[in-house]
Structure formats: structure tokens, C-alpha cells
Design a protein around this motif. Structure first.
Motif, PDB file in Angstrom:
ATOM      1  N   UNK A  60     -16.839   0.353   5.228  1.00 10.72           N
ATOM      2  CA  UNK A  60     -16.736  -0.744   4.469  1.00 10.72           C
ATOM      3  C   UNK A  60     -15.977  -0.333   3.146  1.00 10.72           C
ATOM      4  N   UNK A  61     -15.695   1.100   2.970  1.00 12.19           N
ATOM      5  CA  UNK A  61     -14.673   1.279   1.826  1.00 12.19           C
ATOM      6  C   UNK A  61     -13.290   0.646   2.013  1.00 12.19           C
ATOM      7  N   UNK A  62     -12.961   0.398   0.690  1.00 12.16           N
ATOM      8  CA  UNK A  62     -11.612  -0.267   0.556  1.00 12.16           C
ATOM      9  C   UNK A  62     -10.727   0.696   0.248  1.00 12.16           C
ATOM     10  N   UNK A  63      -9.308   0.382   0.526  1.00  7.08           N
ATOM     11  CA  UNK A  63      -8.057   1.451   0.539  1.00  7.08           C
ATOM     12  C   UNK A  63      -7.009   0.630  -0.018  1.00  7.08           C
ATOM     13  N   UNK A  64      -6.135   1.596  -0.523  1.00  9.40           N
ATOM     14  CA  UNK A  64      -4.803   1.160  -0.992  1.00  9.40           C
ATOM     15  C   UNK A  64      -3.670   1.760  -0.100  1.00  9.40           C
ATOM     16  N   UNK A  65      -2.907   0.759   0.381  1.00 10.44           N
ATOM     17  CA  UNK A  65      -1.734   1.333   1.149  1.00 10.44           C
ATOM     18  C   UNK A  65      -0.738   1.702  -0.098  1.00 10.44           C
ATOM     19  N   UNK A  66      -0.014   2.922   0.238  1.00  9.69           N
ATOM     20  CA  UNK A  66       0.644   3.845  -0.636  1.00  9.69           C
ATOM     21  C   UNK A  66       1.950   3.798   0.020  1.00  9.69           C
ATOM     22  N   UNK A  67       3.134   3.896  -0.721  1.00 10.88           N
ATOM     23  CA  UNK A  67       4.629   4.180  -0.160  1.00 10.88           C
ATOM     24  C   UNK A  67       5.347   5.034  -1.237  1.00 10.88           C
ATOM     25  N   UNK A  68       6.228   6.120  -0.498  1.00 10.52           N
ATOM     26  CA  UNK A  68       7.053   6.770  -1.568  1.00 10.52           C
ATOM     27  C   UNK A  68       8.337   6.668  -0.946  1.00 10.52           C
ATOM     28  N   UNK A  69       9.406   6.225  -1.651  1.00 13.76           N
ATOM     29  CA  UNK A  69      10.760   6.639  -1.131  1.00 13.76           C
ATOM     30  C   UNK A  69      11.128   5.343  -0.417  1.00 13.76           C
ATOM     31  N   UNK A  70      12.581   5.165  -0.622  1.00 19.29           N
ATOM     32  CA  UNK A  70      13.169   4.071   0.292  1.00 19.29           C
ATOM     33  C   UNK A  70      14.396   4.772   1.113  1.00 19.29           C
ATOM     34  N   UNK A  71      14.384   6.102   1.062  1.00 16.67           N
ATOM     35  CA  UNK A  71      15.705   6.720   2.005  1.00 16.67           C
ATOM     36  C   UNK A  71      16.291   7.569   1.057  1.00 16.67           C
ATOM     37  N   UNK A  72      16.291   7.166  -0.287  1.00 18.59           N
ATOM     38  CA  UNK A  72      17.333   7.849  -1.124  1.00 18.59           C
ATOM     39  C   UNK A  72      16.938   8.981  -2.093  1.00 18.59           C
TER      40      UNK A  72
END
Length: 158
Positions: free
Chosen positions: A134-146
């Protein structure tokens, strides 16, 4: 801590270090209340991933299991080796292969969130009840290719 750390890569389909990775994950889970996956889920995901490992005297001290799309399924560093740059180097290894890196982190896992933020990850969204418990999460992202690999390399040199 000045020790000789070796890096290894476990290819998809291999069981190399799977038991050691499970044991490390379980140790962290019991101490910090994170990384709460079931054994079957963990081992299946591990075997389908490319896994970057850091080893000291044949003991696993850190690993990152990564899908083909650059999604980090698991990233763990033994508590006694934190602060040595192993986590950064694991993410840098992933960046060598991918234009962007994504992952989920438990919203209550302050250590992980600070680590990812320091590397330049951005929170893209919150997902309620993401985890089985039941824990909540953040969806994280690094970068856009450059320049993602260059940015991580710069962090490692610091």
C-alpha cells in the motif's frame, strides 16, 4: 574507506549474484523498511535484467538491476559502503547504455529521494498504493538524451 572495488555485469538470464543481491536487499529492507519485494518477484525481475554489480573480496556491496528501456528495477548499496560513490557509479553505468533513466522510489524513502535528486532526477508523478503493502511511490526520470552520461560523470569526479 579505501578498498578495492571490482565491477561486474550480470547478463539477462544469469543467476550470478542473485542470492547475494537478495540477501543485501533483505538486509536493507529489515533495517530501513524499503525494498520490500517478494522473493519470486525479485529473482524473476533480476534474471530478466542487466545487473551492474560492485564487489569487494567477492562480496556484493552494491547493484543496479536495469531493464532494456533504462528503468532501474532495483538499486541497493550496503549501508557500510554508502558515501563511497558506489550508487553514483551504478547510475553512471546505466547512463552509459541509455539516453534516459527512470525508476520508482517510495515516497517515505528520504535517503533514496535525496540521492536521486542530487543526481538530477526529477519527480514526474506520485502514484498512490504503488507497492504491494500500500506504499506510495514517486516516478522519477533523469535525462532527455543530451549529456546524461557527461552529467553523471561530472558528479562522480566531485
Amino acid at each position: 574507506m579505501s578498498v578495492n572495488i571490482d565491477s561486474r555485469v550480470v547478463v539477462p538470464g544469469s543467476d550470478d549474484y542473485v542470492d547475494a543481491a537478495w540477501q543485501l536487499k533483505e538486509r536493507i529492507s529489515s533495517q530501513e523498511g524499503v525494498l520490500k519485494q517478494r522473493h519470486e518477484f525479485f529473482t524473476d525481475a533480476y534474471r530478466r535484467s542487466k545487473v551492474h554489480c560492485y564487489v569487494v573480496n567477492d562480496d556484493l556491496v552494491g547493484f543496479a538491476a536495469v531493464r532494456r528501456d533504462g528503468y532501474i528495477l532495483f538499486l541497493a548499496v550496503a549501508p557500510e559502503y554508502r558515501g563511497e560513490g558506489i550508487g553514483k557509479r551504478l547510475v553512471a553505468r546505466v547512463a552509459d547504455d541509455h539516453d534516459s533513466i527512470t525508476c520508482h522510489a517510495r515516497t517515505s524513502n528520504e535517503n533514496a529521494l535525496q540521492f536521486y535528486e542530487h543526481l538530477g532526477f526529477e519527480i514526474k508523478r506520485r502514484i498512490d498504493d504503488y507497492y504491494e503493502d500500500g506504499g506510495d511511490a514517486y516516478y522519477l526520470k533523469l535525462g532527455s538524451g543530451v549529456g546524461i552520461a557527461d552529467r553523471i560523470s561530472d558528479l562522480i569526479r566531485r
